[in-house]
Design a protein around this motif. Sequence first.
Motif, PDB file in Angstrom:
ATOM      1  N   PRO A 112       0.791  -1.236   0.000  1.00 39.83           N
ATOM      2  CA  PRO A 112       0.000   0.000   0.000  1.00 39.83           C
ATOM      3  C   PRO A 112       0.825   1.288   0.000  1.00 39.83           C
ATOM      4  N   ASN A 113       2.109   1.203  -0.351  1.00 43.18           N
ATOM      5  CA  ASN A 113       2.934   2.407  -0.215  1.00 43.18           C
ATOM      6  C   ASN A 113       2.969   3.291  -1.458  1.00 43.18           C
ATOM      7  N   THR A 114       2.837   2.714  -2.656  1.00 41.40           N
ATOM      8  CA  THR A 114       3.033   3.491  -3.883  1.00 41.40           C
ATOM      9  C   THR A 114       1.786   3.501  -4.751  1.00 41.40           C
ATOM     10  N   LEU A 115       1.483   4.693  -5.266  1.00 36.78           N
ATOM     11  CA  LEU A 115       0.316   4.906  -6.116  1.00 36.78           C
ATOM     12  C   LEU A 115       0.612   4.456  -7.547  1.00 36.78           C
ATOM     13  N   ASN A 116      -0.375   3.875  -8.189  1.00 32.53           N
ATOM     14  CA  ASN A 116      -0.250   3.461  -9.592  1.00 32.53           C
ATOM     15  C   ASN A 116      -0.366   4.696 -10.491  1.00 32.53           C
ATOM     16  N   PRO A 117       0.711   5.094 -11.175  1.00 28.25           N
ATOM     17  CA  PRO A 117       0.676   6.321 -11.968  1.00 28.25           C
ATOM     18  C   PRO A 117      -0.073   6.179 -13.292  1.00 28.25           C
ATOM     19  N   HIS A 118      -0.467   4.950 -13.638  1.00 21.27           N
ATOM     20  CA  HIS A 118      -1.143   4.739 -14.916  1.00 21.27           C
ATOM     21  C   HIS A 118      -2.653   4.958 -14.828  1.00 21.27           C
ATOM     22  N   GLU A 119      -3.194   4.875 -13.623  1.00 20.82           N
ATOM     23  CA  GLU A 119      -4.640   5.013 -13.450  1.00 20.82           C
ATOM     24  C   GLU A 119      -5.035   6.488 -13.426  1.00 20.82           C
ATOM     25  N   ALA A 120      -5.980   6.857 -14.263  1.00 18.93           N
ATOM     26  CA  ALA A 120      -6.467   8.242 -14.278  1.00 18.93           C
ATOM     27  C   ALA A 120      -7.053   8.607 -12.909  1.00 18.93           C
ATOM     28  N   GLU A 121      -7.634   7.615 -12.250  1.00 19.46           N
ATOM     29  CA  GLU A 121      -8.237   7.849 -10.942  1.00 19.46           C
ATOM     30  C   GLU A 121      -7.197   8.235  -9.894  1.00 19.46           C
ATOM     31  N   SER A 122      -5.935   7.800 -10.110  1.00 15.01           N
ATOM     32  CA  SER A 122      -4.865   8.136  -9.161  1.00 15.01           C
ATOM     33  C   SER A 122      -4.647   9.643  -9.111  1.00 15.01           C
ATOM     34  N   GLY A 154       7.241   0.703 -11.126  1.00 15.56           N
ATOM     35  CA  GLY A 154       7.593  -0.060 -12.319  1.00 15.56           C
ATOM     36  C   GLY A 154       7.363  -1.544 -12.175  1.00 15.56           C
ATOM     37  N   GLU A 155       6.951  -2.000 -10.981  1.00 14.77           N
ATOM     38  CA  GLU A 155       6.763  -3.428 -10.765  1.00 14.77           C
ATOM     39  C   GLU A 155       5.313  -3.867 -10.867  1.00 14.77           C
ATOM     40  N   GLY A 156       4.397  -2.927 -11.015  1.00 20.93           N
ATOM     41  CA  GLY A 156       2.999  -3.276 -11.233  1.00 20.93           C
ATOM     42  C   GLY A 156       2.792  -3.773 -12.657  1.00 20.93           C
ATOM     43  N   GLU A 157       1.697  -4.476 -12.895  1.00 18.05           N
ATOM     44  CA  GLU A 157       1.455  -5.071 -14.211  1.00 18.05           C
ATOM     45  C   GLU A 157       1.358  -4.007 -15.301  1.00 18.05           C
ATOM     46  N   ALA A 158       0.633  -2.910 -15.018  1.00 13.86           N
ATOM     47  CA  ALA A 158       0.504  -1.849 -16.021  1.00 13.86           C
ATOM     48  C   ALA A 158       1.864  -1.224 -16.325  1.00 13.86           C
ATOM     49  N   SER A 159       2.677  -1.053 -15.300  1.00 12.49           N
ATOM     50  CA  SER A 159       4.004  -0.471 -15.497  1.00 12.49           C
ATOM     51  C   SER A 159       4.897  -1.401 -16.308  1.00 12.49           C
ATOM     52  N   ARG A 160       4.820  -2.689 -16.023  1.00 12.50           N
ATOM     53  CA  ARG A 160       5.655  -3.643 -16.763  1.00 12.50           C
ATOM     54  C   ARG A 160       5.348  -3.613 -18.249  1.00 12.50           C
ATOM     55  N   GLN A 161       4.083  -3.539 -18.566  1.00  9.10           N
ATOM     56  CA  GLN A 161       3.696  -3.465 -19.982  1.00  9.10           C
ATOM     57  C   GLN A 161       4.182  -2.150 -20.598  1.00  9.10           C
ATOM     58  N   TRP A 162       4.042  -1.065 -19.850  1.00  7.36           N
ATOM     59  CA  TRP A 162       4.456   0.240 -20.361  1.00  7.36           C
ATOM     60  C   TRP A 162       5.962   0.273 -20.576  1.00  7.36           C
ATOM     61  N   LEU A 163       6.722  -0.344 -19.658  1.00 10.75           N
ATOM     62  CA  LEU A 163       8.181  -0.331 -19.752  1.00 10.75           C
ATOM     63  C   LEU A 163       8.718  -1.184 -20.902  1.00 10.75           C
ATOM     64  N   GLN A 164       7.897  -2.070 -21.419  1.00 10.63           N
ATOM     65  CA  GLN A 164       8.322  -2.894 -22.562  1.00 10.63           C
ATOM     66  C   GLN A 164       8.365  -2.088 -23.857  1.00 10.63           C
ATOM     67  N   ASN A 168      10.851   3.845 -23.101  1.00  7.25           N
ATOM     68  CA  ASN A 168      10.242   4.069 -21.785  1.00  7.25           C
ATOM     69  C   ASN A 168      11.189   3.605 -20.678  1.00  7.25           C
ATOM     70  N   SER A 169      11.106   4.239 -19.532  1.00 13.71           N
ATOM     71  CA  SER A 169      11.975   3.898 -18.400  1.00 13.71           C
ATOM     72  C   SER A 169      11.271   4.266 -17.101  1.00 13.71           C
ATOM     73  N   LYS A 170      11.767   3.718 -15.993  1.00  9.21           N
ATOM     74  CA  LYS A 170      11.203   4.054 -14.683  1.00  9.21           C
ATOM     75  C   LYS A 170      11.358   5.550 -14.392  1.00  9.21           C
ATOM     76  N   ALA A 171      12.485   6.114 -14.826  1.00  4.53           N
ATOM     77  CA  ALA A 171      12.707   7.547 -14.601  1.00  4.53           C
ATOM     78  C   ALA A 171      11.632   8.375 -15.310  1.00  4.53           C
ATOM     79  N   LYS A 172      11.332   8.018 -16.551  1.00 10.12           N
ATOM     80  CA  LYS A 172      10.300   8.758 -17.296  1.00 10.12           C
ATOM     81  C   LYS A 172       8.933   8.575 -16.662  1.00 10.12           C
ATOM     82  N   LEU A 173       8.678   7.371 -16.150  1.00  5.15           N
ATOM     83  CA  LEU A 173       7.403   7.090 -15.491  1.00  5.15           C
ATOM     84  C   LEU A 173       7.253   7.962 -14.240  1.00  5.15           C
TER      85      LEU A 173
END
Length: 485
Positions: A112-122, A154-164, A168-173
């Motif tokens: 529960p520590n990190t917010l998912n940056p891919h979700e518009a709701e975030s 970068g370890e969430g499923e949405a992030s993994r797909q985006w990083l592929q 793209n990189s964790k820094a850019k995310l």
Amino acid sequence: MSGSSPFGMRVVHLDLKGAPPKVSYLSEIFPLFHALGANALLIEYEDMFPYEGHLKLLRAKHAYSPSEIREILYLARQSELEVIPLVQTFGHMEFVLKHNTFAHLREVALFPNTLNPHEAESLVLVGSMVDQVMELHRGARWLHIGCDEVYYLGEGEASRQWLQQEHNSKAKLCLSHVRAVASHVLARHPATTPLVWDDMLRDMPEDLLEESGLPHLVEPVLWDYGADLDVHGKVLLMEKFQKCGFPRLWAASAFKGATGAHQALTPVEHHLQNHLQWLRAARAGPAGVLQGIVLTGWQRYDHFAVLCELLPVGIPSLAVCLQSLLQGGFSEEVKDRVECCLGVASLDIANFTCREGAGSFPGSDILALVTQVSLHLRSSVEALLDGNRYVTGWFSPYHRRRKVVHPVMVQHIQPEVLSLLARWGALVQELEAALKRIFYPDAVEEWLEENVHPSLQRLQGLAQDLSEAAAPPAPPASPTTRQGP
């Protein structure tokens, strides 16, 4: 020592995610902060803010009310302390993401520590938090949006797909989310400048930082709490951020809460050295780039950690550090001024254990009592249980389980047990009363349960076992007379 401070803003951090003080105590210490050289506060409300609507579930049981927030701001103005609110918007989101309602916005479902940056709701969520906080802090020149220690990014499923995807990189995310939050702040509150912790940015390539546009949106706060802070490394980092286009930077030191998650007493010398190193870094770095310094006073390492030093316990350290910043170094003049402000007869930087009393500043009674508990409670109980030859030789755990003791040994053991119980019982009662004047019941309960009860229960257990073992045996039951034929 130049005799002057390179830090125009000297900001005391109030971390309210653990043992938040009652407003009545803040009214007592704000004038002291001002007298010691502070001119601003960084208030990290976390769950103590009175969120409304769909965010109301974020409130802690004893969260401040809107009127209490207004009173805090009034008290700060009275003491000439500018308030900078802090809202976590990326990492350290445990107080939000622990709730089932928002758990689907976690970067990694389990944590529960990190917010998912891919979700518009975030972004909608943190935007609502920011707006509610700013509604009660209208006119604030700065808003700190956190963004430190964004673990598992970068370890969430949405992030993994985006990083592929290529480039793209964790820094850019990371930069993308910080930029989105900062843009929201500036769009809705154009007179307010966002601040961010620097740790997620400090190792990023210069060209990436520059191209992100972030230098035009935020001011980084470079934090380092070590007594052995690398001055040259900090100068290079300041120069790097300046080259990337950040026009203003801040420093962040620590006056407490940075030397151990379960620390009870504040090592003043460690924190003084941290501030002296920051003074050296500020003088050696680019001229005019540092706006000020935040003296952090962490109350927990994170939302789920135990309490570390209580605020009153850290005040002597805060006093030494503030005065050293104000005067440009530590000196006899600084020492004299601190002793005067705190009502301390003799200040011992290396070992501040209240040799001649804890002082007369607000909460000094708590410092004196916590010092007694921290230095002597556990050791005195262990000395009795593990070092007293009568206990170890004639009332060991073997004897205690069987409730067997030589009557003579009761006379050797019991007086010391009862004396210790009386001594610590009275002191803990006094401490509990002092804590309740300043803190809410849940914080008092937590501190006592962590720091007092384990030793006290061992002592009480020994007394109980001894009493039962020494009790005379019950007389045999008389035979029952059978009635009837």
